[in-house]
Scaffold this motif. Structure first.
Motif, short mmCIF file in Angstrom:
data_model
loop_
_atom_site.label_atom_id
_atom_site.label_comp_id
_atom_site.label_asym_id
_atom_site.label_seq_id
_atom_site.Cartn_x
_atom_site.Cartn_y
_atom_site.Cartn_z
N VAL A 40 1.09 -1.20 -0.12
CA VAL A 40 -0.16 0.16 0.14
C VAL A 40 0.94 1.22 0.04
CG1 VAL A 40 -1.67 1.34 1.27
CG2 VAL A 40 -1.97 -1.27 1.18
N LEU A 43 -3.16 5.99 0.53
CA LEU A 43 -4.67 5.83 0.89
C LEU A 43 -5.44 7.09 0.36
CD1 LEU A 43 -4.00 4.47 4.38
CD2 LEU A 43 -4.80 3.34 2.33
N ALA A 48 -7.13 2.03 -1.45
CA ALA A 48 -5.79 2.01 -1.39
C ALA A 48 -4.96 1.97 -2.69
CB ALA A 48 -5.20 0.96 -0.59
N ALA A 64 -10.23 -0.79 0.24
CA ALA A 64 -9.51 -1.48 1.42
C ALA A 64 -10.19 -2.53 1.82
CB ALA A 64 -9.25 -0.33 2.56
#
Length: 71
Positions: A40, A43, A48, A64
């Protein structure tokens, strides 16, 4: 799962294949989404940005809740 930047994840096939995102685009997802380690990197809201560095592939935005820790 609470996803944060730097987490190592992979996509959950059942959640991704039946999603609104799958209906809006090509639903033939590459196997690396489910089989290789992604990181990741950013965000934004419920999404993500995941970088799959073990294969030559573009970064991909996933919800997510469509991700799980890579084990």
């Amino acid at each position: 799962m609470a996803v944060k930047s730097g987490d190592l994840v992979r996509a959950v096939r059942e959640k991704l294949e039946n999603s609104l995102e799958a209906q809006a685009s090509d639903s033939r997802f590459p196997s690396y989404l489910f089989e290789t380690k992604g990181e990741v990197v950013q965000l934004r809201g419920d999404y993500a940005l995941v970088k799959f560095g073990q294969v030559p592939a573009p970064n991909v935005w996933l919800r997510a809740d469509q991700l799980e820790p890579f084990k």
